[in-house]
Design a protein around this motif. Structure first.
Motif, PDB file in Angstrom:
ATOM      1  N   THR A  89       0.849  -1.230  -0.029  1.00 20.31           N
ATOM      2  CA  THR A  89      -0.164  -0.224   0.031  1.00 20.31           C
ATOM      3  C   THR A  89       0.961   1.172  -0.008  1.00 20.31           C
ATOM      4  O   THR A  89       0.220   2.209  -0.437  1.00 20.31           O
ATOM      5  CB  THR A  89      -1.050  -0.038   1.209  1.00 20.31           C
ATOM      6  N   ARG A  90       2.152   1.229   0.396  1.00 13.51           N
ATOM      7  CA  ARG A  90       3.005   2.035   0.303  1.00 13.51           C
ATOM      8  C   ARG A  90       2.965   2.880  -0.966  1.00 13.51           C
ATOM      9  O   ARG A  90       3.038   3.966  -1.214  1.00 13.51           O
ATOM     10  CB  ARG A  90       4.500   1.858   0.696  1.00 13.51           C
ATOM     11  N   GLN A  98      -5.249   8.224  -0.113  1.00  6.19           N
ATOM     12  CA  GLN A  98      -5.320   8.342   1.455  1.00  6.19           C
ATOM     13  C   GLN A  98      -6.115   6.887   1.595  1.00  6.19           C
ATOM     14  O   GLN A  98      -6.918   6.392   1.155  1.00  6.19           O
ATOM     15  CB  GLN A  98      -6.409   9.337   2.048  1.00  6.19           C
ATOM     16  N   VAL A  99      -5.394   5.905   2.666  1.00  2.05           N
ATOM     17  CA  VAL A  99      -5.856   4.729   2.729  1.00  2.05           C
ATOM     18  C   VAL A  99      -5.936   4.433   4.238  1.00  2.05           C
ATOM     19  O   VAL A  99      -5.354   4.798   5.051  1.00  2.05           O
ATOM     20  CB  VAL A  99      -4.810   3.597   2.287  1.00  2.05           C
ATOM     21  N   VAL A 163      -8.968   3.070  10.755  1.00  2.00           N
ATOM     22  CA  VAL A 163      -7.675   3.341  11.243  1.00  2.00           C
ATOM     23  C   VAL A 163      -6.770   3.820   9.874  1.00  2.00           C
ATOM     24  O   VAL A 163      -6.570   3.074   8.719  1.00  2.00           O
ATOM     25  CB  VAL A 163      -6.823   2.238  11.904  1.00  2.00           C
ATOM     26  N   PRO A 164      -6.082   4.880  10.054  1.00  2.00           N
ATOM     27  CA  PRO A 164      -5.411   5.472   8.817  1.00  2.00           C
ATOM     28  C   PRO A 164      -4.073   4.350   8.563  1.00  2.00           C
ATOM     29  O   PRO A 164      -3.509   3.710   9.606  1.00  2.00           O
ATOM     30  CB  PRO A 164      -4.663   6.643   9.302  1.00  2.00           C
ATOM     31  N   HIS A 165      -3.464   4.414   7.398  1.00  2.00           N
ATOM     32  CA  HIS A 165      -2.594   3.254   6.945  1.00  2.00           C
ATOM     33  C   HIS A 165      -1.398   3.305   7.576  1.00  2.00           C
ATOM     34  O   HIS A 165      -1.004   2.220   8.259  1.00  2.00           O
ATOM     35  CB  HIS A 165      -2.386   3.452   5.546  1.00  2.00           C
ATOM     36  N   ASP A 166      -0.993   4.456   7.968  1.00  2.00           N
ATOM     37  CA  ASP A 166       0.373   4.639   8.826  1.00  2.00           C
ATOM     38  C   ASP A 166       0.198   4.356  10.389  1.00  2.00           C
ATOM     39  O   ASP A 166       1.260   3.925  11.037  1.00  2.00           O
ATOM     40  CB  ASP A 166       0.923   5.690   8.608  1.00  2.00           C
TER      41      ASP A 166
END
Length: 171
Positions: A89-90, A98-99, A163-166
């Motif tokens: 997903t990076r 936005q993931v 939840v945001p990806h990071d």
């Protein structure tokens, strides 16, 4: 609608927003997933290796002001396929997407669509149909405002809770 444009064409005609809801824990196998399963990892410094036309389409849309968001509803513990998606997903994020990730156990009280989908500018929805094994079956378009609005509302509920990806750790 009889003729369904390709994703790149739909995104190129988008002016404000494109949202993608993914509901499956596994999709059809592909060479990049299989390579990852065999221990191969992406050299993120070698952008020509991993940058795909899809990423360029996203980057072009974001550059012209389109907000592109993707929400994935996933079971935990995650499947190998989801673990791989999280890893790669990076590339989506670097393209400007936005993931977010929503564990399925936190979505039990939401009314969710039965299929993956994209919604373009809140007016046109492309629905993706897969077999139980995750093989691609077909796609269809829907421009019925009531149907698109219901699905857009479902996406927003997922997005708010996800939840945001990071910050999401695969479990």
């Amino acid at each position: 609608m009889s003729s369904i444009p390709e994703f790149a064409e739909l995104l190129a005609d988008t002016n404000q927003s494109a949202v993608h809801l993914e509901m499956r824990d596994a999709y059809y196998s592909n060479p990049r997933f299989e390579a990852w399963q065999n221990g191969e990892r992406i050299d993120w410094d070698d952008r020509p290796f991993w940058w795909r036309p899809f990423h360029q389409d996203i980057a072009d849309a974001v550059a012209r002001g389109v907000s592109v968001r993707r929400a994935r509803v996933v079971s935990e513990p995650v499947t190998d396929y989801i673990r791989w998606e999280h890893y790669q997903t990076r590339a989506n994020v670097e393209a400007g997407e936005q993931v977010r990730w929503l564990p399925r156990h936190r979505a039990w009280d939401l009314l969710l669509p039965g299929a993956d989908l994209w919604i373009f500018d809140g007016r046109l929805m492309r629905v993706h149909h897969f077999s139980g094994a995750g093989e691609w079956i077909s796609k269809e378009l829907c421009d019925d405002p009531a149907v698109v609005d219901r699905h857009a509302a479902a996406f927003e509920q997922v997005w708010e809770r996800a939840v945001p990806h990071d910050q999401y750790e695969v479990k």
